[in-house]
Design a protein around this motif. Sequence first.
Motif, PDB file in Angstrom:
ATOM      1  N   THR A 181     -10.780 -27.421  26.009  1.00 18.52           N
ATOM      2  CA  THR A 181     -10.873 -25.974  25.822  1.00 18.52           C
ATOM      3  C   THR A 181      -9.954 -25.266  26.817  1.00 18.52           C
ATOM      4  O   THR A 181      -9.458 -25.871  27.782  1.00 18.52           O
ATOM      5  CB  THR A 181     -12.309 -25.477  26.046  1.00 18.52           C
ATOM      6  OG1 THR A 181     -12.654 -25.668  27.434  1.00 18.52           O
ATOM      7  CG2 THR A 181     -13.294 -26.234  25.162  1.00 18.52           C
ATOM      8  N   ILE A 182      -9.778 -23.957  26.603  1.00 17.35           N
ATOM      9  CA  ILE A 182      -8.973 -23.173  27.542  1.00 17.35           C
ATOM     10  C   ILE A 182      -9.574 -23.225  28.942  1.00 17.35           C
ATOM     11  O   ILE A 182      -8.858 -23.367  29.935  1.00 17.35           O
ATOM     12  CB  ILE A 182      -8.847 -21.714  27.051  1.00 17.35           C
ATOM     13  CG1 ILE A 182      -8.013 -21.648  25.764  1.00 17.35           C
ATOM     14  CG2 ILE A 182      -8.210 -20.837  28.127  1.00 17.35           C
ATOM     15  CD1 ILE A 182      -7.950 -20.273  25.127  1.00 17.35           C
ATOM     16  N   ASP A 183     -10.883 -23.113  29.044  1.00 18.37           N
ATOM     17  CA  ASP A 183     -11.538 -23.162  30.348  1.00 18.37           C
ATOM     18  C   ASP A 183     -11.301 -24.495  31.042  1.00 18.37           C
ATOM     19  O   ASP A 183     -11.039 -24.550  32.257  1.00 18.37           O
ATOM     20  CB  ASP A 183     -13.045 -22.915  30.202  1.00 18.37           C
ATOM     21  CG  ASP A 183     -13.373 -21.460  29.897  1.00 18.37           C
ATOM     22  OD1 ASP A 183     -12.492 -20.603  30.106  1.00 18.37           O
ATOM     23  OD2 ASP A 183     -14.501 -21.193  29.443  1.00 18.37           O
ATOM     24  N   GLU A 184     -11.392 -25.585  30.292  1.00 21.94           N
ATOM     25  CA  GLU A 184     -11.161 -26.906  30.881  1.00 21.94           C
ATOM     26  C   GLU A 184      -9.689 -27.068  31.278  1.00 21.94           C
ATOM     27  O   GLU A 184      -9.379 -27.728  32.280  1.00 21.94           O
ATOM     28  CB  GLU A 184     -11.590 -27.997  29.906  1.00 21.94           C
ATOM     29  CG  GLU A 184     -13.093 -28.072  29.702  1.00 21.94           C
ATOM     30  CD  GLU A 184     -13.506 -29.092  28.651  1.00 21.94           C
ATOM     31  OE1 GLU A 184     -12.605 -29.750  28.073  1.00 21.94           O
ATOM     32  OE2 GLU A 184     -14.717 -29.224  28.396  1.00 21.94           O
ATOM     33  N   TYR A 186      -7.786 -24.582  32.310  1.00 24.21           N
ATOM     34  CA  TYR A 186      -7.698 -23.825  33.560  1.00 24.21           C
ATOM     35  C   TYR A 186      -8.241 -24.650  34.725  1.00 24.21           C
ATOM     36  O   TYR A 186      -7.627 -24.708  35.804  1.00 24.21           O
ATOM     37  CB  TYR A 186      -8.474 -22.509  33.430  1.00 24.21           C
ATOM     38  CG  TYR A 186      -8.756 -21.847  34.752  1.00 24.21           C
ATOM     39  CD1 TYR A 186      -7.776 -21.093  35.397  1.00 24.21           C
ATOM     40  CD2 TYR A 186      -9.999 -21.989  35.372  1.00 24.21           C
ATOM     41  CE1 TYR A 186      -8.027 -20.512  36.632  1.00 24.21           C
ATOM     42  CE2 TYR A 186     -10.260 -21.407  36.593  1.00 24.21           C
ATOM     43  CZ  TYR A 186      -9.273 -20.667  37.226  1.00 24.21           C
ATOM     44  OH  TYR A 186      -9.532 -20.093  38.438  1.00 24.21           O
ATOM     45  N   ASN A 187      -9.370 -25.302  34.506  1.00 22.50           N
ATOM     46  CA  ASN A 187      -9.965 -26.112  35.569  1.00 22.50           C
ATOM     47  C   ASN A 187      -9.042 -27.251  35.991  1.00 22.50           C
ATOM     48  O   ASN A 187      -8.986 -27.619  37.175  1.00 22.50           O
ATOM     49  CB  ASN A 187     -11.317 -26.677  35.112  1.00 22.50           C
ATOM     50  CG  ASN A 187     -12.376 -25.598  34.983  1.00 22.50           C
ATOM     51  OD1 ASN A 187     -12.284 -24.535  35.605  1.00 22.50           O
ATOM     52  ND2 ASN A 187     -13.392 -25.846  34.161  1.00 22.50           N
ATOM     53  N   LYS A 190      -6.363 -25.720  38.157  1.00 23.72           N
ATOM     54  CA  LYS A 190      -6.958 -25.351  39.449  1.00 23.72           C
ATOM     55  C   LYS A 190      -7.111 -26.592  40.323  1.00 23.72           C
ATOM     56  O   LYS A 190      -6.788 -26.568  41.535  1.00 23.72           O
ATOM     57  CB  LYS A 190      -8.324 -24.703  39.203  1.00 23.72           C
ATOM     58  CG  LYS A 190      -8.951 -24.083  40.442  1.00 23.72           C
ATOM     59  CD  LYS A 190      -8.318 -22.747  40.768  1.00 23.72           C
ATOM     60  CE  LYS A 190      -9.084 -22.026  41.873  1.00 23.72           C
ATOM     61  NZ  LYS A 190      -8.409 -20.773  42.268  1.00 23.72           N
ATOM     62  N   PHE A 252      -5.025 -13.887  30.955  1.00 26.51           N
ATOM     63  CA  PHE A 252      -5.142 -15.279  31.375  1.00 26.51           C
ATOM     64  C   PHE A 252      -3.885 -15.725  32.114  1.00 26.51           C
ATOM     65  O   PHE A 252      -3.959 -16.378  33.164  1.00 26.51           O
ATOM     66  CB  PHE A 252      -5.391 -16.162  30.152  1.00 26.51           C
ATOM     67  CG  PHE A 252      -5.474 -17.628  30.450  1.00 26.51           C
ATOM     68  CD1 PHE A 252      -6.594 -18.159  31.082  1.00 26.51           C
ATOM     69  CD2 PHE A 252      -4.441 -18.488  30.091  1.00 26.51           C
ATOM     70  CE1 PHE A 252      -6.677 -19.526  31.357  1.00 26.51           C
ATOM     71  CE2 PHE A 252      -4.515 -19.841  30.360  1.00 26.51           C
ATOM     72  CZ  PHE A 252      -5.642 -20.365  30.995  1.00 26.51           C
ATOM     73  N   LYS A 255      -3.821 -14.365  35.554  1.00 25.56           N
ATOM     74  CA  LYS A 255      -4.755 -15.110  36.404  1.00 25.56           C
ATOM     75  C   LYS A 255      -4.109 -16.389  36.927  1.00 25.56           C
ATOM     76  O   LYS A 255      -4.231 -16.721  38.114  1.00 25.56           O
ATOM     77  CB  LYS A 255      -6.015 -15.431  35.602  1.00 25.56           C
ATOM     78  CG  LYS A 255      -7.092 -16.180  36.368  1.00 25.56           C
ATOM     79  CD  LYS A 255      -8.301 -16.442  35.468  1.00 25.56           C
ATOM     80  CE  LYS A 255      -9.397 -17.204  36.210  1.00 25.56           C
ATOM     81  NZ  LYS A 255     -10.568 -17.468  35.334  1.00 25.56           N
ATOM     82  N   GLY A 317      -9.617 -22.429  21.665  1.00 22.44           N
ATOM     83  CA  GLY A 317      -9.870 -21.083  22.160  1.00 22.44           C
ATOM     84  C   GLY A 317     -10.983 -20.406  21.386  1.00 22.44           C
ATOM     85  O   GLY A 317     -11.788 -21.072  20.727  1.00 22.44           O
TER      86      GLY A 317
END
Length: 506
Positions: A181-184, A186-187, A190, A252, A255, A317
């Motif tokens: 996913t987009i969140d994963e 990003y993680n 990071k 995004f 960020k 997404g």
Amino acid sequence: MNWKKTWAVTTVTAVAAAAIAGCGNDAKPEASKAGDGKEAPFPISVMLKGYYNDSATAESKVWKKIEEYTNVKLDLQFTPDANYGDKLNIALASGTLPSLVFVNNAKVSAVANAINGGAFWEIGPYLKDYPNLSKANQTILNNTSVNGKYYGLYVTRPIGRMAISYRKDWLDNLGMKEPKTIDEFYNMLKAFASNDPDKNGKDDTYGMVVTRYGGPWDIMQTWFGVPNKWGEKDGKLVPAHLTPEYMEALKFFKKLYDEKLVNQDFAVYDSAKWNDPIINGQAGVAIDVAERSYQIDEKMKQNNSKGYIDLIGAVSGPTGLHNLPTAGHNGMFLISKTAVKTEAELKKVLAFLDKTNDKEMQILISQGIEGVHYKVEDGKLVPLLLATDPMTPDINNKNVTQLLTSIPYLTPELFKPNTPLRAKALEVMKENEKIAVHNPGEPFTTPTYTQKGTQLDQIVDDARTKFIVGKIDEAGFKAEMELWKKNGGDDYIKEMNELYAKSKSK
């Protein structure tokens, strides 16, 4: 990107050498007889891009074999990529054009005006008469059409090319799984920037390398549901950058920039150095064509790096999985009426283009000469000497690869992949076709875009960059879009929707 240089060294079928050796007399266009009774070679001049400074010459063995096979006398006029646009504009303005002219886009003003002014042949009615050209993809032809007519023979590219290449060893070191996913995603970035993924005890890594080429942003924004240039709402076409999803994607991106998960100099970073930060152990991700994955991986192995690369097509997404497709081409060849004056001559040029798409010619042009540049083992290519090796000027193939239009096959389809990562890249591209976000406005050409398209696109690109780096906020971006509308954007939208409505009524 690197498709500009064709599918560099990949793999190959075993039929190449024998087929090339025995087919010099296959193509016999109508022409005056040479002294030995054979048809005299038909002269064809070609204006095309060069990506190496020391281009192949007429003394190249590859060049000579192409001439022998197609029975033409070639004049290949290479111009460095950086200078090509200027030379093309000068040639179009002067009307001094060679037989074949490569253009990236037939819809930009100088090219579209030349087409509308009758400078180039319409080739659509003739394609059916040639074994290879008759297999041209109808959708891609439509994507390259001007006013519903086909003037250019497109240079094929895979539709589902875009992918995420990442340092799999870093992900493994951190005990993380492939992002879904987009969140994963990003993680992952990071962690690559903050958690010492290379285990060297230093704070010397970041998430993703981005260059001044805006492709990665274009690719990532589709994950958020942003249309591919144009979307449809209530039966009307809407520009992608005027959708709410576009702003969500921009936030995004900002960020990622603010948290220094991407290189802070991306707006000026040279795309020719794109792979370097990953190879050198600074960055962990590149978003671009799938081929970049194995290009980086193989270079790391050459450098005796312990790192390794993997790839995925996209991450999910708000509305599921989406991937930005190509238009199926990377430019096209137009046939000039200045140099090709009659229909009979036009057919000879088309016959040449058709013959260069025979399998054995595709192999020769893209890979070089069997036994010199490569050998075949179990249907796989084993490189012996790169066709671009500067130590072999007599067989130099540099830039000749730009002749390939790859119809009906893409070059890799002729071979077996010679590494697992190359095989996976092909699989990812095939899967990407299922989630491709197609552009409903691709076939249309409008007067406003022909005249002002470059400036309009630049306004959007500049505003995106300004937002990402914090020079403007959301209100500032909206102000830039109002400027876009006033400078021709409103007219462009109106014209596109008129063409769209007309196409739907047929």
